[in-house]
Design a protein around this motif. Structure first.
Motif, PDB file in Angstrom:
ATOM      1  N   ILE A 150       0.864  -1.194   0.000  1.00  0.00           N
ATOM      2  CA  ILE A 150       0.000   0.000   0.000  1.00  0.00           C
ATOM      3  C   ILE A 150       0.896   1.239   0.000  1.00  0.00           C
TER       4      ILE A 150
ATOM      5  N   LYS B  22      -2.291   6.255   0.834  1.00  0.00           N
ATOM      6  CA  LYS B  22      -3.453   5.596   0.225  1.00  0.00           C
ATOM      7  C   LYS B  22      -4.182   4.723   1.252  1.00  0.00           C
ATOM      8  N   GLY B  23      -5.514   4.850   1.275  1.00  0.00           N
ATOM      9  CA  GLY B  23      -6.318   4.059   2.209  1.00  0.00           C
ATOM     10  C   GLY B  23      -6.106   4.513   3.642  1.00  0.00           C
ATOM     11  N   ILE B  24      -6.762   3.822   4.540  1.00  0.00           N
ATOM     12  CA  ILE B  24      -6.639   4.150   5.968  1.00  0.00           C
ATOM     13  C   ILE B  24      -5.197   3.879   6.421  1.00  0.00           C
TER      14      ILE B  24
ATOM     15  N   GLY C  34      -2.397   3.696   4.623  1.00  0.00           N
ATOM     16  CA  GLY C  34      -1.443   4.643   4.033  1.00  0.00           C
ATOM     17  C   GLY C  34      -1.513   6.026   4.672  1.00  0.00           C
TER      18      GLY C  34
ATOM     19  N   TYR D  74     -10.302   5.036   1.140  1.00  0.00           N
ATOM     20  CA  TYR D  74     -10.422   3.737   1.814  1.00  0.00           C
ATOM     21  C   TYR D  74     -10.172   2.638   0.796  1.00  0.00           C
TER      22      TYR D  74
HETATM   23  N1  SME Z   1      -8.767  -1.129   4.527  1.00  0.00           N
HETATM   24  C1  SME Z   1      -7.362  -0.834   4.513  1.00  0.00           C
HETATM   25  C2  SME Z   1      -6.605  -1.763   3.615  1.00  0.00           C
HETATM   26  C3  SME Z   1      -6.055  -2.939   4.285  1.00  0.00           C
HETATM   27  S1  SME Z   1      -7.193  -4.146   4.563  1.00  0.00           S
HETATM   28  O1  SME Z   1      -8.164  -3.682   5.559  1.00  0.00           O
HETATM   29  C4  SME Z   1      -6.533  -5.572   5.023  1.00  0.00           C
HETATM   30  C5  SME Z   1      -7.116   0.596   4.115  1.00  0.00           C
HETATM   31  O2  SME Z   1      -8.027   1.306   3.702  1.00  0.00           O
HETATM   32  O3  SME Z   1      -5.957   1.029   4.188  1.00  0.00           O
END
Ligand code: SME
Length: 151
Positions: free
Chosen positions: A69, A73-75, A77, A97
């Motif tokens: 990741i 990026k995402g939660i 990151g 997310y």
């Molecule tokens: N939902 C996470 C990604 C990792 S998974 O939950 C295993 C995110 O937004 O970073």
């Protein structure tokens, strides 16, 4: 299960010299997943600061495609950049997310610090909406502190 009842078993895992670090992390994933009904996916991501990415470590729960990741990026990151806990009561309300499974309704990510550096994080997904409270945050901060002793 009272979360504080897990402090002792966690420090026992950390201090168990028959396990290498990766095994300890996996044991912690199993302990948390089996002891706490709403911890449905429990895993670790670790940072590569040179290339600004997180890499999946030991985990328990559904297999995920998100093994790498990018920071930001995402939660996960976002926590790599903010150095702060991130509690998401309803993942469907989050713009930035990364969905792993439609069964996931809420998520918590808590960073692991070693010598003040954010080296990675514990990531927990729940099938229950709004599953995580400040008690979970404090408990997971304890878990991350214990983990920092094996780095
Ligand atoms: N939902 C996470 C990604 C990792 S998974 O939950 C295993 C995110 O937004 O970073």
């Amino acid at each position: 299960m009272n979360l504080s009842e897990l402090h002792h078993p966690i420090s026992t895992i950390i201090n168990n010299n028959t396990q290498i670090r990766e095994e300890k992390l996996l044991s912690i994933c199993h302990l948390l997943n089996t002891s706490i009904s709403y911890y449905n996916w429990v895993g670790f991501y670790f940072a590569n600061h040179e290339i600004q990415t997180l890499h999946l470590g030991p985990y328990v729960g559904a297999e995920t495609d998100h093994t790498v990741i990018p920071f930001g990026k995402g939660i996960c990151g976002q926590v790599a950049v903010s150095n702060a806990n991130f509690v998401v009561p309803d993942v469907s309300a989050q713009d930035n997310y990364i969905a792993c499974s439609i069964t996931v309704k809420s998520e918590i990510v808590v960073p692991i610090f070693v010598d003040g550096i954010n080296i990675g994080q514990i990531d927990i997904d729940s099938h229950t909406i709004n599953a995580f409270t400040v008690e979970d945050e404090q408990f997971l901060e304890y878990v991350c502190k214990e983990i920092s002793y094996v780095y």
